[in-house]
Design a protein around this motif. Sequence first.
Motif, PDB file in Angstrom:
ATOM      1  N   LEU A 131     -34.244  49.429   1.255  1.00 53.45           N
ATOM      2  CA  LEU A 131     -35.220  49.758   0.226  1.00 53.45           C
ATOM      3  C   LEU A 131     -34.787  49.240  -1.141  1.00 53.45           C
ATOM      4  O   LEU A 131     -35.609  48.772  -1.934  1.00 53.45           O
ATOM      5  CB  LEU A 131     -35.425  51.274   0.173  1.00 53.45           C
ATOM      6  N   ALA A 132     -33.491  49.321  -1.430  1.00 57.72           N
ATOM      7  CA  ALA A 132     -32.992  48.806  -2.697  1.00 57.72           C
ATOM      8  C   ALA A 132     -33.191  47.296  -2.776  1.00 57.72           C
ATOM      9  O   ALA A 132     -33.559  46.759  -3.841  1.00 57.72           O
ATOM     10  CB  ALA A 132     -31.515  49.157  -2.854  1.00 57.72           C
ATOM     11  N   GLU A 133     -32.968  46.604  -1.661  1.00 56.63           N
ATOM     12  CA  GLU A 133     -33.188  45.158  -1.644  1.00 56.63           C
ATOM     13  C   GLU A 133     -34.672  44.847  -1.857  1.00 56.63           C
ATOM     14  O   GLU A 133     -35.028  43.916  -2.585  1.00 56.63           O
ATOM     15  CB  GLU A 133     -32.733  44.587  -0.294  1.00 56.63           C
ATOM     16  N   TYR A 134     -35.536  45.632  -1.236  1.00 54.60           N
ATOM     17  CA  TYR A 134     -36.975  45.443  -1.390  1.00 54.60           C
ATOM     18  C   TYR A 134     -37.388  45.660  -2.858  1.00 54.60           C
ATOM     19  O   TYR A 134     -38.176  44.882  -3.421  1.00 54.60           O
ATOM     20  CB  TYR A 134     -37.729  46.408  -0.487  1.00 54.60           C
ATOM     21  N   ALA A 135     -36.876  46.731  -3.459  1.00 49.64           N
ATOM     22  CA  ALA A 135     -37.203  47.010  -4.853  1.00 49.64           C
ATOM     23  C   ALA A 135     -36.752  45.871  -5.761  1.00 49.64           C
ATOM     24  O   ALA A 135     -37.439  45.505  -6.719  1.00 49.64           O
ATOM     25  CB  ALA A 135     -36.555  48.321  -5.292  1.00 49.64           C
TER      26      ALA A 135
END
Length: 207
Positions: A199-203
């Motif tokens: 999720l952090a990579e997506y954000a």
Amino acid sequence: WRPAGTGSGRKARPARRVRIAGRRPSTANMVAQAQGGSYREAVRCAGIDLSWTGRRPSGFALVESDGRVATWTAVAGPGDAAAWLGSLEPPVVAGIDAPLSAEPGRTAEAELARGLGRSGVMAYQVGGDFLERKGFTAGPALGGLLRAAGWELAPSPGRAAGPRVAFETFPRALTVTVMGAARPPAYKRGTLAGRQAGLAEYANLLR
């Protein structure tokens, strides 16, 4: 049932103004291209991450013509989603993460696998009776309702678009082709720590 922002139901998150690298939302850019490369009117952009069964929560998003963004989730069937989209003042462009048709001869998923399979982008084969056997019928049902209501479901660059346009979108493919990821981040399965990292990579890609 009425989703947030239409008078009752779940409250949306507080609206906020967003700016992505100084550009208008890509869906609005697509409509501008279809209309000859320039904005004729302020466009509302809607997004639905549709539950394919209609029994689990779906995700909704609305980008107003002035840039305000609202997002929320709700359990909503195809009729609910179609009614919400129909309540939006046109011009409206809606991107829907679900197959809006399951007609024989559909090749979109096979073409996607050929073009992006090596990057880990694959999709369910929608053809045949797969959707019916799995109970994944909400997408085609929504597509049928929108088509009956006069929505354009196959916008094409180079010609004027109608006041209400909806199209299928596949976020995993967009993370590669638009956001520049080598592979879509893994955030739905695995350990909690692994999903948080995805999720952090997506954000970070969204920024």
